[in-house]
Design a protein around this motif. Sequence first.
Motif, PDB file in Angstrom:
ATOM      1  N   TYR A   1       0.834  -1.204   0.000  1.00 42.53           N
ATOM      2  CA  TYR A   1       0.000   0.000   0.000  1.00 42.53           C
ATOM      3  C   TYR A   1       0.871   1.258   0.000  1.00 42.53           C
ATOM      4  N   ALA A   2       1.909   1.265   0.828  1.00 40.49           N
ATOM      5  CA  ALA A   2       2.758   2.441   0.972  1.00 40.49           C
ATOM      6  C   ALA A   2       3.541   2.753  -0.295  1.00 40.49           C
ATOM      7  N   VAL A   3       4.001   1.722  -0.992  1.00 43.83           N
ATOM      8  CA  VAL A   3       4.875   1.940  -2.140  1.00 43.83           C
ATOM      9  C   VAL A   3       4.135   1.813  -3.468  1.00 43.83           C
ATOM     10  N   ASP A   4       3.454   0.717  -3.660  1.00 44.10           N
ATOM     11  CA  ASP A   4       2.846   0.422  -4.957  1.00 44.10           C
ATOM     12  C   ASP A   4       1.357   0.749  -5.011  1.00 44.10           C
ATOM     13  N   GLY A   5       0.740   0.928  -3.863  1.00 39.51           N
ATOM     14  CA  GLY A   5      -0.706   1.146  -3.801  1.00 39.51           C
ATOM     15  C   GLY A   5      -1.066   2.613  -3.859  1.00 39.51           C
ATOM     16  N   ALA A   6      -2.168   2.922  -3.257  1.00 40.73           N
ATOM     17  CA  ALA A   6      -2.743   4.266  -3.314  1.00 40.73           C
ATOM     18  C   ALA A   6      -1.818   5.348  -2.759  1.00 40.73           C
ATOM     19  N   ALA A   7      -0.926   5.005  -1.838  1.00 41.30           N
ATOM     20  CA  ALA A   7      -0.070   6.018  -1.219  1.00 41.30           C
ATOM     21  C   ALA A   7       1.017   6.529  -2.166  1.00 41.30           C
ATOM     22  N   HIS A   8       1.432   5.715  -3.137  1.00 38.39           N
ATOM     23  CA  HIS A   8       2.488   6.108  -4.083  1.00 38.39           C
ATOM     24  C   HIS A   8       3.668   6.736  -3.347  1.00 38.39           C
ATOM     25  N   GLY A   9       4.154   6.042  -2.325  1.00 44.18           N
ATOM     26  CA  GLY A   9       5.165   6.639  -1.468  1.00 44.18           C
ATOM     27  C   GLY A   9       6.470   5.882  -1.431  1.00 44.18           C
ATOM     28  N   THR A  10       7.141   6.031  -0.303  1.00 43.78           N
ATOM     29  CA  THR A  10       8.452   5.430  -0.103  1.00 43.78           C
ATOM     30  C   THR A  10       8.531   4.798   1.279  1.00 43.78           C
TER      31      THR A  10
END
Length: 157
Positions: A17-26
């Motif tokens: 979720y944090a990286v590949d999902g909705a969060a588009h994060g790191t």
Amino acid sequence: MADGTLGWGVKRSFRAYAVDGAAHGTITATGGATQAGGNGVFAFPDATGTYDTDAGALSAAFEGAVDFKGHESDGTYGLHLTLSDLRAKLDGGSGELTADVDSLGEKSDDVVLAELKAASGVLGVKDDVITLDDVTATLTEAGAGVVVAVRRRRALG
């Protein structure tokens, strides 16, 4: 005890979720902690603590931290969660994993993230090394609350 390592994944679905999902994060591991490739599990090094093989008791603290960021908008993050000061305690094969949690600037110390259950309650020592494999970590209500709070703040923000 000195120089042990904790391998822990945080929940795979949360990492995704944090990286590949909705969060588009790191996700960033710091302070000596590392993350395996492919958005894998974390290793927290340099354990200090105590163990009593006769009693089957272990208490260990680990260096490093993991920082999750996502839902970025103009340099502000709707997801910013840091787990640090991880500690594992086992007694007779059962115990808990705690961490200090900083979620969007709100800090809580010694949050019990998971209940631990070792396949064997016996601490074996070989060449001054204790190895515990097959330890199941079950997310606690407080641990689940960390994730829910992050997502709730994002929805409200």
